[in-house]
Design a protein around this motif. Sequence first.
Motif, PDB file in Angstrom:
ATOM      1  N   TYR A 112      25.075  24.622 -19.286  1.00  0.00           N
ATOM      2  CA  TYR A 112      26.520  24.357 -19.405  1.00  0.00           C
ATOM      3  C   TYR A 112      27.145  24.333 -18.013  1.00  0.00           C
ATOM      4  CZ  TYR A 112      26.345  24.287 -24.390  1.00  0.00           C
ATOM      5  OH  TYR A 112      26.066  23.902 -25.682  1.00  0.00           O
ATOM      6  N   PHE A 113      28.098  23.416 -17.849  1.00  0.00           N
ATOM      7  CA  PHE A 113      28.700  23.128 -16.552  1.00  0.00           C
ATOM      8  C   PHE A 113      30.057  23.794 -16.350  1.00  0.00           C
ATOM      9  CE2 PHE A 113      25.929  19.381 -16.331  1.00  0.00           C
ATOM     10  CZ  PHE A 113      25.755  19.206 -14.973  1.00  0.00           C
ATOM     11  N   ILE A 155      29.733  30.452 -16.371  1.00  0.00           N
ATOM     12  CA  ILE A 155      29.498  29.593 -15.197  1.00  0.00           C
ATOM     13  C   ILE A 155      30.808  29.357 -14.430  1.00  0.00           C
ATOM     14  CG2 ILE A 155      29.582  27.391 -16.482  1.00  0.00           C
ATOM     15  CD1 ILE A 155      27.438  28.263 -13.369  1.00  0.00           C
ATOM     16  N   THR A 215      25.693  24.999 -13.020  1.00  0.00           N
ATOM     17  CA  THR A 215      25.283  25.166 -14.417  1.00  0.00           C
ATOM     18  C   THR A 215      24.712  26.556 -14.671  1.00  0.00           C
ATOM     19  OG1 THR A 215      23.090  24.257 -13.928  1.00  0.00           O
ATOM     20  CG2 THR A 215      24.720  22.749 -14.824  1.00  0.00           C
ATOM     21  N   TRP A 216      24.898  27.009 -15.908  1.00  0.00           N
ATOM     22  CA  TRP A 216      24.213  28.195 -16.416  1.00  0.00           C
ATOM     23  C   TRP A 216      23.785  27.896 -17.852  1.00  0.00           C
ATOM     24  CZ3 TRP A 216      24.191  31.853 -20.255  1.00  0.00           C
ATOM     25  CH2 TRP A 216      23.322  32.943 -20.022  1.00  0.00           C
TER      26      TRP A 216
END
Lengths: 388, 388
Positions: free
Chosen positions: A254-255, A173, A250-251
Amino acid sequence: MPDQPIRGFPDEEFADRTRRAQALMAKQRLAGLLLMTEPEVRYFSGFHTLFWQSPTRPWFLFVPATGKPIAIIPEIGAELMRTTWVTDIRCWSAPSPKDDGISLLTELLNPLSREGARIGVMKGHETALRMPLGEYERLMTGLPGLEIADATSLVRSLRIVKSESEIEKLAHICAIGSRSFDQVPNLAHEGLPLEDLFRAFRREALAQGADDVPYLVGGADQGGYHDVISPPTPRPLQSGDILMLDTGATWDGYFCDFDRNFAIGRVDDASRRAYDVLWRATEAGLAAARPGNTCRELFNAMQVVISEIDEQTGDVGRLGHGLGMQLTEWPSHAEFDDTIIEENMVLTLEPSLGYGDGRLMVHEENIVVRADGAKLLTKRAADELPVI
Amino acid sequence: MPDQPIRGFPDEEFADRTRRAQALMAKQRLAGLLLMTEPEVRYFSGFHTLFWQSPTRPWFLFVPATGKPIAIIPEIGAELMRTTWVTDIRCWSAPSPKDDGISLLTELLNPLSREGARIGVMKGHETALRMPLGEYERLMTGLPGLEIADATSLVRSLRIVKSESEIEKLAHICAIGSRSFDQVPNLAHEGLPLEDLFRAFRREALAQGADDVPYLVGGADQGGYHDVISPPTPRPLQSGDILMLDTGATWDGYFCDFDRNFAIGRVDDASRRAYDVLWRATEAGLAAARPGNTCRELFNAMQVVISEIDEQTGDVGRLGHGLGMQLTEWPSHAEFDDTIIEENMVLTLEPSLGYGDGRLMVHEENIVVRADGAKLLTKRAADELPVI
């Protein structure tokens, strides 16, 4: 789109997190952990949904002294919870204002209450109680033998160090965020309303592979911005503006969390100098973010550089923080935080300063701490303020 | 892009909200309301920022018995709070784990504690305590004379009925959502991974004028989907899939919340029939959503139609809810909710049913209740399941 990591985690990762929690619980004589916040429920179960945005229903995960976590959740989440490694899933038809999980919780905890056991609930810094306070009080009144300990530091000590799978997601990300910021010179131009730039940036980050861009703040004003948490205004960008965009994209849950600064048309000297100081403060942070140093030392390393032109950083309150399933996590790079930096922590370095007539500038990079020091997850910002 | 409403609200709207709260507080002998959740702080102050996504810092707004609200907030929010109608703004340099606003709150509340006064805190259904529980307990220990009453129903009674300015914003984002769903047949096709469709839909909603698309869930599977709260999988759409997308997009801090169903390539009979039943259940809901009816009556009107093929709706727990600054707000269209429907409530109608082998279907529309009945804010779904 470049290759992406695998979504989710193998069951073994949740088993490992649970075992490590249980080892710490044993030391603290805790018979269980009662968790109810999104990152904690997800950390131990893998239960991942945006449905938490609806405030209507409480969700509970109980980590016992041994064995797998037990989910006590609204029926609407049962199907999704069954896809995780959790097998003991107890549901009720929610919402149910008279009994939103309380009798199921009471049934689970009653034996522990009768033994006078001690369980952990997160009550400390940076936590919230994600169930109605009245219901929590009612639950505890019905379990008079139960002793409640604050489990914040226990959970924090686990979540603060990331696994390689978590680091892969964070690196992914951060790379998406970096590619998105690379496009800002193509998206921003004089005359463009700031709110339209925000929309264009969000679209760009999605095109670059982000699942979502839940956090985007920033500002633009003549010779510097004045605020770093506002939503965008319709004001068009003007020559002489300093523009800052700060994103939490996010991905897979998770940021990333970092910003970039740009000058529109031309740069004033004060902003150029502020940028240079912050760029060098970040360099100092990169050098200091090594295992064994404390967050206070990391803070001081950046603050020494910042104090060339500003000794007050009270506004923002700290110079970076942890990063992971939440936009901001423990620790804080601040005078008060003596957390020892460990290998595989993922951190932001976020030096900021005030200058001129109430102007503010913030830089931010995201790093993973390795045995030999900080490794950037973000593409390092240009060493001079870029002019668009 | 079509004309959009004015962002924000005139100060008079906040003054009016505060006066109405104070009139109710007087009846309940409340000397103040201590608020700490985003929608409540925004409702009375106009303080609007995505920064709430950072869990690190607590924020407080105190509504006294008379006069304007008092903000007790981290310094990082001072500049933005000064742009609102609030003038008494008390700040601390946060985060500060040893005193995150507690001494400022104690100073404010001490005189009330000495008088044995009663203040309201939101402790009821669909609320959370957005400060560390340990800090709340410490605050209360230091204010032994203070009586805490549950202010949930007071605040709920204000927020549940929307002003014309709020309805304008809600109508605007619902129209954006409707235009976005109109484009789904151009975005979705056999072979497209569901996660890519989600990304394309988010980009479309932003292009149509949404500020953000914080909520997007859905599913797609052969002959029907099985879950309505999951994130998307990488599974490609296939002929025979029933696809559902459910979005909460925002404009100026107000949500739409509705879904649309599509068949990919062809429709199976069971899904066609489920769609027809839910379409008619929504019609029944539209007819029943009038001032004076209760939410229970609205629920029953939809449930009668749904029970043609399904008598169990326990999964989802209700057939719609309130809508506004939050994706889901009070009331609930459910057997337990005897809230009387009032003019200018904004509601979702969300009939759902189970069918076949564990399949689920959900419809959703957003309405505003007017004196003469429901007015759709969303463009009504097609009366037959659209085939892409």
